[in-house]
Write a protein that holds these residues in place. Structure first.
Motif, PDB file in Angstrom:
ATOM      1  N   HIS A 135       0.825  -1.379   0.107  1.00  0.00           N
ATOM      2  CA  HIS A 135       0.091  -0.099   0.094  1.00  0.00           C
ATOM      3  C   HIS A 135       0.849   1.100   0.051  1.00  0.00           C
ATOM      4  CE1 HIS A 135      -3.837  -2.067   0.600  1.00  0.00           C
ATOM      5  NE2 HIS A 135      -3.298  -2.832   1.430  1.00  0.00           N
ATOM      6  N   GLY A 136       2.168   1.046   0.064  1.00  0.00           N
ATOM      7  CA  GLY A 136       2.905   2.146  -0.129  1.00  0.00           C
ATOM      8  C   GLY A 136       4.001   2.360   1.245  1.00  0.00           C
ATOM      9  N   THR A 137       4.486   3.330   1.346  1.00  0.00           N
ATOM     10  CA  THR A 137       5.411   3.677   2.479  1.00  0.00           C
ATOM     11  C   THR A 137       4.974   4.342   3.453  1.00  0.00           C
ATOM     12  OG1 THR A 137       6.428   5.478   1.605  1.00  0.00           O
ATOM     13  CG2 THR A 137       7.457   3.579   1.060  1.00  0.00           C
ATOM     14  N   ASP A 138       3.722   4.986   3.415  1.00  0.00           N
ATOM     15  CA  ASP A 138       3.251   6.000   4.476  1.00  0.00           C
ATOM     16  C   ASP A 138       2.774   5.226   5.915  1.00  0.00           C
ATOM     17  OD1 ASP A 138       3.730   8.009   2.838  1.00  0.00           O
ATOM     18  OD2 ASP A 138       1.596   8.480   2.382  1.00  0.00           O
ATOM     19  N   ASP A 139       3.051   5.691   7.047  1.00  0.00           N
ATOM     20  CA  ASP A 139       2.561   5.192   8.090  1.00  0.00           C
ATOM     21  C   ASP A 139       0.868   5.110   8.047  1.00  0.00           C
ATOM     22  OD1 ASP A 139       5.089   4.731   8.796  1.00  0.00           O
ATOM     23  OD2 ASP A 139       5.107   6.222  10.149  1.00  0.00           O
ATOM     24  N   VAL A 140       0.259   4.390   8.924  1.00  0.00           N
ATOM     25  CA  VAL A 140      -1.302   4.442   9.138  1.00  0.00           C
ATOM     26  C   VAL A 140      -1.250   5.625  10.236  1.00  0.00           C
ATOM     27  CG1 VAL A 140      -3.175   3.446  10.020  1.00  0.00           C
ATOM     28  CG2 VAL A 140      -1.503   2.188   8.547  1.00  0.00           C
ATOM     29  N   PRO A 141      -1.710   6.896   9.758  1.00  0.00           N
ATOM     30  CA  PRO A 141      -1.960   7.929  10.545  1.00  0.00           C
ATOM     31  C   PRO A 141      -2.809   7.878  11.603  1.00  0.00           C
ATOM     32  CG  PRO A 141      -3.324   8.343   8.696  1.00  0.00           C
ATOM     33  CD  PRO A 141      -2.738   6.940   8.539  1.00  0.00           C
ATOM     34  N   LEU A 142      -2.582   8.480  12.725  1.00  0.00           N
ATOM     35  CA  LEU A 142      -3.444   8.432  13.898  1.00  0.00           C
ATOM     36  C   LEU A 142      -4.385   9.846  13.968  1.00  0.00           C
ATOM     37  CD1 LEU A 142      -4.125   7.524  16.985  1.00  0.00           C
ATOM     38  CD2 LEU A 142      -2.595   9.275  17.577  1.00  0.00           C
ATOM     39  N   ALA A 143      -5.892   9.802  13.979  1.00  0.00           N
ATOM     40  CA  ALA A 143      -6.652  11.038  14.009  1.00  0.00           C
ATOM     41  C   ALA A 143      -6.578  11.397  15.268  1.00  0.00           C
ATOM     42  CB  ALA A 143      -7.862  10.333  13.290  1.00  0.00           C
ATOM     43  N   ALA A 144      -6.936  12.539  15.677  1.00  0.00           N
ATOM     44  CA  ALA A 144      -7.145  13.010  17.083  1.00  0.00           C
ATOM     45  C   ALA A 144      -8.328  12.444  17.239  1.00  0.00           C
ATOM     46  CB  ALA A 144      -7.163  14.415  16.710  1.00  0.00           C
ATOM     47  N   TRP A 145      -8.408  12.476  18.853  1.00  0.00           N
ATOM     48  CA  TRP A 145      -9.811  11.914  19.301  1.00  0.00           C
ATOM     49  C   TRP A 145     -10.806  12.553  19.262  1.00  0.00           C
ATOM     50  CZ3 TRP A 145     -13.141  14.150  23.120  1.00  0.00           C
ATOM     51  CH2 TRP A 145     -13.869  13.196  23.737  1.00  0.00           C
ATOM     52  N   GLY A 146     -12.240  12.039  18.918  1.00  0.00           N
ATOM     53  CA  GLY A 146     -13.407  12.843  18.650  1.00  0.00           C
ATOM     54  C   GLY A 146     -14.268  12.279  19.632  1.00  0.00           C
ATOM     55  N   ALA A 147     -15.381  12.890  20.089  1.00  0.00           N
ATOM     56  CA  ALA A 147     -16.619  12.562  21.081  1.00  0.00           C
ATOM     57  C   ALA A 147     -17.198  11.318  20.150  1.00  0.00           C
ATOM     58  CB  ALA A 147     -17.207  13.542  21.483  1.00  0.00           C
ATOM     59  N   ARG A 148     -17.404  10.207  20.612  1.00  0.00           N
ATOM     60  CA  ARG A 148     -18.126   9.192  19.719  1.00  0.00           C
ATOM     61  C   ARG A 148     -17.667   9.228  18.438  1.00  0.00           C
ATOM     62  NH1 ARG A 148     -21.259   5.447  21.970  1.00  0.00           N
ATOM     63  NH2 ARG A 148     -22.690   5.640  20.072  1.00  0.00           N
ATOM     64  N   TYR A 149     -18.443   9.161  17.387  1.00  0.00           N
ATOM     65  CA  TYR A 149     -18.112   9.033  15.975  1.00  0.00           C
ATOM     66  C   TYR A 149     -18.024  10.277  15.421  1.00  0.00           C
ATOM     67  CZ  TYR A 149     -18.850   4.264  16.900  1.00  0.00           C
ATOM     68  OH  TYR A 149     -18.692   2.773  17.355  1.00  0.00           O
ATOM     69  N   ALA A 150     -17.370  11.516  16.030  1.00  0.00           N
ATOM     70  CA  ALA A 150     -17.283  12.663  15.278  1.00  0.00           C
ATOM     71  C   ALA A 150     -16.547  12.826  14.074  1.00  0.00           C
ATOM     72  CB  ALA A 150     -16.710  13.684  16.415  1.00  0.00           C
TER      73      ALA A 150
END
Length: 228
Positions: A135-150
Motif C-alpha cells: 500500500h506504499g510507505t506511509d504510516d497509518v496515521p493517527l486521527a485526533a480523539w473525537g467524541a463518539r463518532y465525530a
C-alpha cells in the motif's frame, strides 16, 4: 416503461444489492472471527456505497440486529431497513470517509485488539512489516480523539494524509476503506497482523525500519511475477 415501473425496478435492484451485501458481510464476519481480528465483543460495522447513488448500506458485527443491513442516504435524512441509533451515528462517519475518498466503496470500523491498542497509545502504525508495502510507505496515521463518532478528526487525518488507506481514531480503534466488502475485510486483517507483529518487535528492542529502496524492490518483484 412508466415512471412507476422504473421506480419499481430500481427498488428491486436495491433489494438485490442489499441481499448480496448481507451475504458478503457474513463472509467478511467469518474471516474476521477466524483471524481473531475482532474484539471479544465483536464491536464493529461495515458499509458499502450504493453504485451511482448517494447512499450506503451498513450493518454491525454485534448486537441484536447484527448482519442486517440498513440503507442510508448521504444526507442522513432518510433510511430504510434496520438502523439502530448507534448504527445511524457511525454511518455519518462512514459517509464522511466515502465523501473524502470518492474512488473507494467500502468502509470498515472495528475494535481490533492490536490496532486499537496502538490508537489508545496515541501512536500511528509505522510501516515496519513488509506486507504493508503493498500500500506504499506511509504510516497509518493517527486521527485526533473525537467524541463518539465525530467525523472532523478523521476527515482532518484523511486530508493531511492523501495516500492513507486507513486511520486509527485516537483512543477508539481503526477505520479502513477499500473497493469491496471482502477486500476491506482482508485489508483490515493485514493491518491487524502488522499491528501485532510490530507490537511484538517493540518488546524485542524496537521495530526496525525497512531498508531504503524496499518499496521499489517490492514493486519490481510484483511487476515481474504478477504482470500477467
Amino acid at each position: 416503461m412508466s415512471n412507476l415501473a422504473v421506480a419499481e425496478q430500481v427498488q428491486v435492484d436495491i433489494v438485490k444489492f442489499v441481499q448480496q451485501f448481507e451475504q458478503e458481510f457474513e463472509q467478511a464476519h467469518q474471516l474476521l472471527l477466524k483471524s481473531k481480528t475482532l474484539s471479544v465483543t465483536e464491536a464493529g460495522n461495515l458499509s458499502l456505497r450504493v453504485p451511482g447513488e448517494d447512499k450506503l448500506v451498513i450493518a454491525s458485527f454485534n448486537g441484536a440486529g447484527h448482519g442486517v443491513a440498513g440503507v442510508v442516504d448521504f444526507d442522513l435524512k432518510s433510511h430504510a431497513g434496520t438502523l439502530s441509533p448507534s448504527l445511524a451515528e457511525v454511518a455519518a462517519l462512514h459517509i464522511a470517509i466515502l465523501r473524502e475518498r470518492p474512488q473507494t466503496n467500502a468502509v470498515i470500523h472495528t475494535h481490533s485488539p492490536y490496532l486499537t491498542a496502538w490508537s489508545i497509545a496515541g501512536r500511528p502504525l509505522p510501516v515496519r512489516y513488509a506486507t504493508l508495502l503493498g500500500h506504499g510507505t506511509d504510516d497509518v496515521p493517527l486521527a485526533a480523539w473525537g467524541a463518539r463518532y465525530a467525523a472532523e478528526p478523521v476527515v482532518a487525518a484523511l486530508r493531511a494524509h492523501p495516500n492513507a488507506y486507513a486511520t486509527l481514531l485516537a483512543n477508539h480503534g481503526p477505520f479502513t476503506w477499500a473497493d469491496s466488502v471482502l477486500g476491506v475485510a482482508k485489508q483490515l486483517v493485514f493491518l491487524e497482523e502488522a499491528a501485532y507483529f510490530t507490537f511484538l518487535a517493540e518488546q524485542l528492542g524496537g521495530a526496525r525500519p525497512l531498508p531504503e529502496g524496499a518499496y521499489e524492490a517490492v514493486q519490481a518483484g510484483k511487476k515481474k511475477f504478477y504482470a500477467a
